[in-house]
Design an enzyme around this catalytic site. Structure first.
Site, PDB file in Angstrom:
ATOM      1  N   CYS A 134      -8.542   9.570  23.699  1.00 12.39           N
ATOM      2  CA  CYS A 134      -9.808   9.245  23.609  1.00 12.39           C
ATOM      3  C   CYS A 134     -10.880  10.436  23.850  1.00 12.39           C
ATOM      4  CB  CYS A 134     -10.002   7.957  24.564  1.00 12.39           C
ATOM      5  SG  CYS A 134     -11.720   7.499  24.453  1.00 12.39           S
ATOM      6  N   CYS A 137     -13.844   9.201  25.832  1.00 13.78           N
ATOM      7  CA  CYS A 137     -13.654   8.792  27.101  1.00 13.78           C
ATOM      8  C   CYS A 137     -13.672  10.135  27.912  1.00 13.78           C
ATOM      9  CB  CYS A 137     -12.592   8.017  27.535  1.00 13.78           C
ATOM     10  SG  CYS A 137     -11.986   6.939  26.130  1.00 13.78           S
ATOM     11  N   ASP A 138     -12.779  11.127  27.300  1.00 13.60           N
ATOM     12  CA  ASP A 138     -12.491  12.106  28.086  1.00 13.60           C
ATOM     13  C   ASP A 138     -13.111  13.512  27.727  1.00 13.60           C
ATOM     14  OD1 ASP A 138     -10.680  10.521  29.573  1.00 13.60           O
ATOM     15  OD2 ASP A 138      -9.156  10.965  28.046  1.00 13.60           O
TER      16      ASP A 138
END
Ligand code: NAP
Length: 312
Positions: A134, A137-138
């Site tokens: 992701c 997200c990261d």
């Protein structure tokens, strides 16, 4: 006794939220069960630019929140719960969750799909230590660092473009010599300075003494020659697998595990509908998921009328 709903929606992605919105607006008692937060896979998308009505684009997480709010405003109930089992046959369907059972006269399966893993040794142990599925997200964790995105589809390209804004260097590793992604992206990749590693198959995840990822070994698909790409992060974007294991044996699935249902979203079980990415279909987009949600409620209402009686 378990509570009885007219419609139980499993999953709060765009398909599930739309089904809940339409069900509530039709006067049906609707509940949505979701284990994380609204939006599903969409919530991981940094920017959605092809959902109509948002000329500047909109973050996927924000769009998920807005979809939930819209459905709640119409009267749908959202519950944070993990579904642990289902009994879909018969006029009253039963759903077991980690916070107790409930019953419903119709069920909308909107569980979506999850990331396909690379299938490389040590991949699980490197999750969160250099391997990610992701970028939204990261990505922030790799500011100023070097990352490799694996895949050649729209997700991989979108991730590479997102990461190019943060990382010092981005590789896009693709197993063929042409992208699967829409051609419009090709120029954007060049403009962003993304280096494409063509005809390269991921062969090994390289690990340092501290247990963190240090690189990705790739093999040339023609010659088999290996090359090590030193990097701090590997983002796998090689497609999805449907989240339908709970329904196996009760609803017909295709060979890849997608729920078999046509544009009516009716599955092989009366009163059970399949929407969004978990459904066997040609085009998986936010708009096609929302369209499924509307269709599901249309045919759920038809089914409930045939069964006799109005809302529970
Ligand atoms: P996808 O279109 O299925 O692409 C997966 C990519 O990963 C392909 O390039 C594939 O290579 C590669 N791949 C698959 N298995 C692999 C493996 N084991 N090792 C190495 N590479 C592998 O998946 P996606 O990009 O996640 O997109 C899914 C759907 O969402 C698509 O319909 C897509 O159009 C849609 N989507 C749309 C947008 C947008 O419109 N902006 C954004 C994101 C996603 P090959 O090409 O060789 O098969």
């Amino acid at each position: 006794m378990a509570e009885l709903y007219d419609v139980a929606v499993l999953g709060a992605g765009p398909g599930g939220c739309t089904a809940a919105l339409y069900a509530a607006r039709a006067g049906l008692r609707a509940v949505v069960l979701e284990q994380l937060s609204a939006g599903g896979q969409m919530a991981d998308a940094p920017l959605i630019e092809n959902y109509p009505g948002f000329p500047e684009g909109i973050g996927g997480f924000e769009l998920g929140q807005l979809m939930q709010q819209g459905a709640e405003r119409a009267g749908a109930e959202f519950r944070l719960a993990q579904v642990t089992g289902v009994q879909l046959a018969g006029p009253v369907k039963r759903i077991e969750t980690d916070s107790g059972p409930l019953e419903a006269r119709t069920v909308v399966l909107a569980t979506g799909a999850g990331p396909r893993t690379l299938g490389l040794a040590g991949e699980d142990a490197l999750r969160g230590r250099g391997v990610s599925y992701c970028a939204a997200c990261d990505g922030m964790l790799y500011r100023g660092k070097t990352v490799a995105v694996v895949g050649g589809g729209n997700t991989a390209v979108g991730d590479a473009l997102h990461l190019a804004k943060l990382a010092a260097k981005v590789y896009l590793v693709h197993r063929r010599g042409t992208l699967r992604a829409a051609p419009v992206y090709r120029q954007a990749l060049d403009a962003a300075g993304v280096e494409i590693v063509w005809n390269a198959r991921p062969a090994a995840l390289l690990r340092g003494a501290d247990g963190r990822l240090t690189g990705l070994r790739v093999a040339d698909t023609a010659s088999g020659a290996a090359r090590d790409i030193a990097c701090d992060g590997v983002f796998a974007a090689i497609g999805r697998v449907p989240d339908t294991a709970l329904f196996r044996g009760q609803v017909e699935l295709d060979a890849a595990g997608y729920l078999l249902a046509d544009e009516t979203t009716r599955t092989s079980v009366p009163g059970v509908f399949a929407v969004g990415d978990a459904r066997a279909k040609a085009v998986r987009q936010v708009v096609t998921a929302t369209a499924d949600g509307a269709a599901a409620v249309h045919f759920a209402q038809e089914y409930l009328t045939e069964q006799g009686g109005g809302p529970a």
